[in-house]
Design an enzyme around this catalytic site. Structure first.
Site, PDB file in Angstrom:
ATOM      1  N   GLU A 290      38.941  41.175  33.472  1.00  0.00           N
ATOM      2  CA  GLU A 290      39.730  41.540  35.263  1.00  0.00           C
ATOM      3  C   GLU A 290      41.638  41.225  34.244  1.00  0.00           C
ATOM      4  O   GLU A 290      42.182  40.533  34.682  1.00  0.00           O
ATOM      5  CB  GLU A 290      39.977  40.329  36.264  1.00  0.00           C
ATOM      6  CG  GLU A 290      38.365  40.516  36.913  1.00  0.00           C
ATOM      7  CD  GLU A 290      38.442  40.305  37.856  1.00  0.00           C
ATOM      8  OE1 GLU A 290      37.725  41.078  39.200  1.00  0.00           O
ATOM      9  OE2 GLU A 290      38.115  38.934  37.532  1.00  0.00           O
TER      10      GLU A 290
HETATM   11  C1  ACM Z   1      33.788  39.410  37.066  1.00  0.00           C
HETATM   12  O1  ACM Z   1      33.268  40.067  37.683  1.00  0.00           O
HETATM   13  N1  ACM Z   1      35.423  40.252  37.098  1.00  0.00           N
HETATM   14  C2  ACM Z   1      33.478  39.835  35.877  1.00  0.00           C
END
Ligand code: ACM
Length: 649
Positions: A290
């Site tokens: 992310e």
């Molecule tokens: C995640 O759930 N961002 C690894």
């Protein structure tokens, strides 16, 4: 649970009484002796017998004979032999294992076999030969969003061992907290943790505790995103201008380490060197998820760097960053692991891909020669029932992977992201559902009957309490507090019929921060509403067989009970401010009971409801189905199926 690879039930039983004794032969280490000691104490606790503390002198006469041919690795490693065989006859239980860890797994199976009846306690005669399907069976605990004290981690390690999980993936740094002591860079935890962090002594204590249970501990230091807590003390290595504060909200945030700044690497080299010495496991997880790269795109210096290197997209810059980190890890003898996003074919083949976005990513990586671990489908923070996780297999049934590629699918991990869990509630989010995931990862693929899983899960859930897990009992603690220590029996009925909303809707419907108390009704409710499951099964059975007065009576009795409880529940909720947000549920429960009883009488008498009745009830149910206080009733669909059945008379 998990069901062993091979079980053959036999005739006979080995009685368990106060003369129960254990003998150890072969290569025996201190870890095994201690494990056996704890198993005996658990057996004593369950049977209420006090066993002799003298070791059995004649192994042929011992109730349990354990034979281990080697000790195996004192600090567990990926691929350790965890197999065992267990032969129980009228005369003796014999546990044979090639390693100490194999014997530990067999001892947990033995404990689960204890039964009791009017003749007393006994182990049933059986022949078991067992080994895991996957070598990597993990639980990720996020200690960063909400710090989890040492005793929380320890009791969860006990539970993991009880269901044969073998990896604690420890998520230690995040936007919301930097949870590990570093001697070289103390400002990181001093400024990034509010004082809630693990000292290195505590980390070593946890690692030893895990090793004593055959569990590896792999740390995760999430970067270059999810990194706000790093740059609170080191704004100079961020990709955007500071200053920064510890993040208090859930979500995805902009602060990102600067991959174009040599200071970043100087600091990370020092950090990883120290952590590589602190954590003995071969694997080091660097997160990598992310990273939206907003600070990168906004920073002219970073854009110029990318241009100079010929990088067209941010993910190329992230790969450059990963490759530099990889060198540090390799120098320290570590293997790098990261979430899907780190996957780039330029990485060496021993990098492990941790898939949170899907099974397909794992299969693609395996095809290209990379090992991987699945977490997509095992996100226990999303509050789905155990049944949903249980059917997720790291290798799809219709896989086109070759046998060799399939071996690269190392297993899976349940992920306990901790935005909405406190030390008081975390066990109830992890257990018992993670036992179902543990079974998926240990047992043969063919072990997949959901109803039987729930039957066994309920037993295991009770047994986990023996180990100090609070997943069951803390519900009452939370409910009593909400009820101002009044009577909670009606509240318990309600809670057995509701579940927290799924996915990330809790925050949308009931916003909180990392500083908020997690003591509301939503925190007391659990992902698998047991009362709802029971009711829904009864209704399905009743509708399938409309000539059974017994089925009608069973459903009627529950509906009557809801209506009775709804009255006193209303009174309680009206006078308990902590429950105001959920007050509507008392009316809903009453209405559901009334609608259900009406429908039942039409179905039972096979008579037609008046015109307009069906549509009116369906509209009422629609309103009742709407979440309140981030909670939803799990029995509305069953009542609707009764209303539909009545309407079709
Ligand atoms: C995640 O759930 N961002 C690894």
């Amino acid at each position: 649970m998990p069901v062993p690879a091979s079980v053959q039930w036999k005739d006979g039983r080995l009685p368990v009484d106060r003369s129960f004794s254990v003998a150890l032969t072969g290569k025996v280490d201190e870890r095994l002796r201690n494990y056996v000691f704890r198993v005996e104490r658990r057996l004593e606790g369950r049977t209420v017998f006090e066993f002799s503390r003298e070791p059995a002198t004649d192994s042929s006469k011992a109730s349990l004979l354990i034979e281990t041919s080697s000790t195996g690795n004192a600090i567990p490693r990926l691929g350790d032999d965890e197999s065992y065989t267990l032969e129980i006859s009228d005369a003796q239980a014999k546990l044979t294992a090639p390693t100490t860890v194999g014997a530990m797994r067999g001892l947990e199976t033995l404990l689960q076999l204890l039964a009791g009846d009017k003749a007393g306690f006994y182990f049933p005669a059986v022949s078991i030969s067992d080994s895991p399907r996957f070598p990597w069976r993990g639980l990720m605990i996020d200690s960063a969003r909400h710090f989890q004290p040492v005793e929380v981690i320890k009791r969860n390690l006990d539970a993991m061992a009880a269901v044969k999980l073998n990896v604690l993936h420890w998520h230690l740094t995040e936007d919301q907290g930097f949870r590990v002591e570093t001697k070289k860079l103390p400002e990181l935890y001093q400024m990034g943790s509010d004082g809630d962090y693990y000292t290195q002594d505590q980390i070593r204590e946890i690692i030893a505790y895990a090793a004593d249970r055959g569990i590896r501990v792999m740390p995760e230091f999430d970067m270059p995103g999810h990194a706000t807590s790093w740059v609170v003390s080191h704004p100079e290595i961020a990709s955007g201008p500071g200053p920064y504060k510890i993040e208090r909200q859930p979500g995805i945030f902009d602060p990102t380490l600067d991959p174009t700044n040599e200071k970043t690497y100087k600091l990370l080299e020092v950090f990883f060197r120290e952590m590589s010495q602190l954590f003995p496991d071969a694997y080091m997880h660097i997160g990598g998820d992310e990273n939206e790269g907003k600070q990168w795109t906004a920073n002219p210096k970073i854009r110029a760097f990318m241009k100079e290197k010929g990088f067209k997209a941010n993910h190329e810059l992230q790969t450059y960053f990963n490759t530099r980190i990889l060198k540090f890890l390799q120098k320290d003898g570590k293997i790098m692991m990261g979430w899907d996003e780190i996957f780039q074919p330029s990485l060496p083949k021993d990098v492990v891909i941790h898939s949170w976005r899907g099974q397909k990513a794992l299969a693609d990586a395996a095809r290209q020669g990379y090992s991987g671990v699945l977490s997509n489908g095992y996100y226990i923070d999303l509050m789905y029932p155990a049944s949903q996780h249980y059917v997720v297999d790291p290798i799809a049934a219709d896989t086109t992977l070759t046998a060799e590629e399939q071996k690269r699918v190392l297993g899976g991990e349940a992920t306990m992201w901790s935005e909405w869990v406190s030390p008081e509630t975390i066990d109830s989010r992890i257990w018992p559902r993670t036992a179902a995931i543990a079974e998926r990862l240990w047992s043969p693929r063919e072990v997949n009957q959901v109803d039987d899983m729930y039957r066994r899960l309920s037993i295991i859930s009770g047994q986990l309490e023996e180990l100090g897990l609070t997943h069951k009992r803390n519900q009452d603690v939370l409910l009593r507090r909400l009820a101002q220590n009044g009577n909670i029996s009606d509240l318990k009925l309600l809670v057995s019929l509701i579940e927290p909303v799924k996915e990330y809707r809790r925050y949308q419907q009931r916003p909180q921060s990392m500083l908020s108390p997690l003591t509301g009704l939503v925190d007391a409710a659990q992902a698998d509403a047991a009362g709802a499951r029971q009711f829904n099964q009864l209704v399905a059975g009743m509708l399938a067989d409309r000539n059974s007065p017994k089925n009608f009576d069973a459903v009627r009795s529950l509906l009557d009970q809801w209506r009775r409880s709804a009255k006193s529940l209303g009174t309680l909720m009206e006078s308990s401010p902590g429950l105001f947000e959920a007050k509507q549920f008392a009316n809903d429960l009453d209405d559901l009971g009334a609608i259900g009883l009406e429908a039942l009488s039409f179905i039972e008498s096979k008579s037609k409801p008046p015109s307009g009745w069906h549509d009116e009830k369906v509209a009422a149910l629609k309103a009742i189905a709407k979440p309140k206080a981030a909670l939803e009733l799990q029995v509305v669909a069953s009542i609707k199926s009764m209303v539909d059945a009545a309407g079709n008379n």
